[in-house]
Enzyme design. Sequence first.
Site, PDB file in Angstrom:
ATOM      1  N   LYS A 253      26.677 -23.140  -2.859  1.00  0.00           N
ATOM      2  CA  LYS A 253      25.653 -23.435  -1.847  1.00  0.00           C
ATOM      3  C   LYS A 253      24.669 -24.496  -2.349  1.00  0.00           C
ATOM      4  CE  LYS A 253      23.958 -19.252  -0.982  1.00  0.00           C
ATOM      5  NZ  LYS A 253      23.248 -18.173  -0.244  1.00  0.00           N
TER       6      LYS A 253
ATOM      7  N   LYS B  61      22.679 -24.146  -4.733  1.00  0.00           N
ATOM      8  CA  LYS B  61      21.420 -23.459  -5.027  1.00  0.00           C
ATOM      9  C   LYS B  61      21.486 -22.928  -6.450  1.00  0.00           C
ATOM     10  CE  LYS B  61      19.192 -21.385  -1.031  1.00  0.00           C
ATOM     11  NZ  LYS B  61      18.709 -20.144  -0.429  1.00  0.00           N
TER      12      LYS B  61
HETATM   13  N1  C2G Z   1      14.368 -16.094   5.664  1.00  0.00           N
HETATM   14  C1  C2G Z   1      13.411 -15.895   6.667  1.00  0.00           C
HETATM   15  N2  C2G Z   1      12.186 -16.440   6.535  1.00  0.00           N
HETATM   16  C2  C2G Z   1      11.870 -17.170   5.439  1.00  0.00           C
HETATM   17  C3  C2G Z   1      12.823 -17.362   4.414  1.00  0.00           C
HETATM   18  C4  C2G Z   1      14.078 -16.805   4.547  1.00  0.00           C
HETATM   19  O1  C2G Z   1      13.688 -15.218   7.680  1.00  0.00           O
HETATM   20  N3  C2G Z   1      10.621 -17.715   5.341  1.00  0.00           N
HETATM   21  C5  C2G Z   1      15.697 -15.488   5.855  1.00  0.00           C
HETATM   22  C6  C2G Z   1      16.797 -16.533   5.921  1.00  0.00           C
HETATM   23  O2  C2G Z   1      16.891 -17.087   7.227  1.00  0.00           O
HETATM   24  C7  C2G Z   1      18.028 -15.702   5.546  1.00  0.00           C
HETATM   25  C8  C2G Z   1      17.456 -14.655   4.573  1.00  0.00           C
HETATM   26  O3  C2G Z   1      16.017 -14.677   4.750  1.00  0.00           O
HETATM   27  O4  C2G Z   1      18.536 -15.036   6.712  1.00  0.00           O
HETATM   28  C9  C2G Z   1      17.783 -14.958   3.135  1.00  0.00           C
HETATM   29  O5  C2G Z   1      17.320 -16.270   2.851  1.00  0.00           O
HETATM   30  P1  C2G Z   1      18.071 -17.104   1.677  1.00  0.00           P
HETATM   31  O6  C2G Z   1      18.132 -16.277   0.461  1.00  0.00           O
HETATM   32  O7  C2G Z   1      17.484 -18.466   1.633  1.00  0.00           O
HETATM   33  O8  C2G Z   1      19.539 -17.167   2.300  1.00  0.00           O
HETATM   34  P2  C2G Z   1      20.538 -18.418   2.267  1.00  0.00           P
HETATM   35  O9  C2G Z   1      20.480 -19.080   0.946  1.00  0.00           O
HETATM   36  O10 C2G Z   1      20.267 -19.182   3.492  1.00  0.00           O
HETATM   37  O11 C2G Z   1      21.972 -17.685   2.304  1.00  0.00           O
HETATM   38  O12 C2G Z   1      26.289 -16.764   3.949  1.00  0.00           O
HETATM   39  C10 C2G Z   1      24.919 -16.901   4.274  1.00  0.00           C
HETATM   40  C11 C2G Z   1      24.138 -17.425   3.104  1.00  0.00           C
HETATM   41  O13 C2G Z   1      24.383 -16.660   1.943  1.00  0.00           O
HETATM   42  C12 C2G Z   1      22.651 -17.416   3.456  1.00  0.00           C
END
Ligand code: C2G
Length: 129
Positions: free
Chosen positions: A44, A46
């Site tokens: 990803k 990340k």
């Molecule tokens: N999130 C949120 N509000 C934020 C930050 C994050 O609602 N201010 C939500 C994101 O939309 C996501 C969840 O928290 O649904 C986890 O965020 P991340 O760890 O950044 O997830 P991500 O890296 O986008 O991974 O297969 C899907 C991926 O693994 C998603």
Amino acid sequence: MKRVITYGTFDMLHYGHINLLRRAKELGDYLIVGLSTDEFNRQKNKISYFNYEERKKYLEAIKYVDEIIPEDSWDQKIDDIIKYKIDVFVMGDDWKGKFDFLKEYCEVIYLPRTPVISTTLLKQNILGG
Ligand code: C2G
């Protein structure tokens, strides 16, 4: 029992993540989190501050989370939905539309992201970038 799943890295757990997990749990009775492994985070593009075991440890302490499974592929969601008998798939709306293909297997809901807060912001302000 209505079963809900969501996926993510959840690095440097913050109230935006907690808001998501709370609302996801409110959509059912049992919430599974597909937690991105360190290897999958590399896919990803990340690099999480906390490793998988550390992130798993603090997610286990969140009352909304009932089960944690590793997320190590973009392609595991359909199998997970079938294997874990999922009724609702939930993600923040930064992913809106990206997982609509799951609609033939379960309900797909995108929840509004919590404004401002993000792991990136925390890294910039606490870790200096
Ligand atoms: N999130 C949120 N509000 C934020 C930050 C994050 O609602 N201010 C939500 C994101 O939309 C996501 C969840 O928290 O649904 C986890 O965020 P991340 O760890 O950044 O997830 P991500 O890296 O986008 O991974 O297969 C899907 C991926 O693994 C998603």
